[in-house]
Design a protein around this motif. Sequence first.
Motif: not given
Length: 225
Positions: A97, A172-173, A175-177, A179-183, A187
């Motif tokens: 992270d 988006r999924e 990045l979120t799941e 990388w644990q990052l917001p879109y 990207d």
Amino acid sequence: MADILLIEDDVAIRTALSRGLRELGHAVSSSPTAMDGLRLAVRDRPDLVVLDLGLPDLDGAELLRMLRAVSRVPVIVATARDGDAEMVPVLDAGADDYVVKPFSAAQLDARVRAVLRRAGEAAPEPLAVGALRVDPRARTATLDGAALDLTPREFDVLHYLAARPGEVVTKRELLTEVWQLPYGGADKTVDVHLSWLRRKLGETAARPRYLHTVRGVGVKLVEPS
């Protein structure tokens, strides 16, 4: 409580974060240099490392690569750098992270708890999609019996898709799941890693076998027909 090693050369930041994390219940050791930090990480085996990139004796990204050669300790990169050109290589080198300065001890604590939760989750059983085998316990993947030389992040992406065969997964999924990052600004990271994965799977976006792009939606991993 976690045993955290903070590798940060700025005295004020190091002191404030150490104090704040201790007040939140963590045990904290610290180092102002890369090589001393590497020594402490190997000797003391902390639960998690918080790593600044701008160290005086060695770039933090290079230290991360050295650390990953000898340890799987979770690493959160703390940096003032937030562009794709800076963060993609760091995430690909094995960072779990990152947080962008300035941030509070409470914000870092939330990241620490999230990373340690993921690290403590039981790995599922090996997955198979056609001749592709993905073993999350050993963090290995093979294709037609031959080992794939994947970076840590490439493996994470492949494992996430292999756990959902035939399902369209959005960037988006991922990045979120993964990388644990917001879109948003990162990207392009997904496109880069998918391109690298295709190359190692012996295919291209124009001639896919396992990784198929669904235009305007995302990507899916399927068994070749």
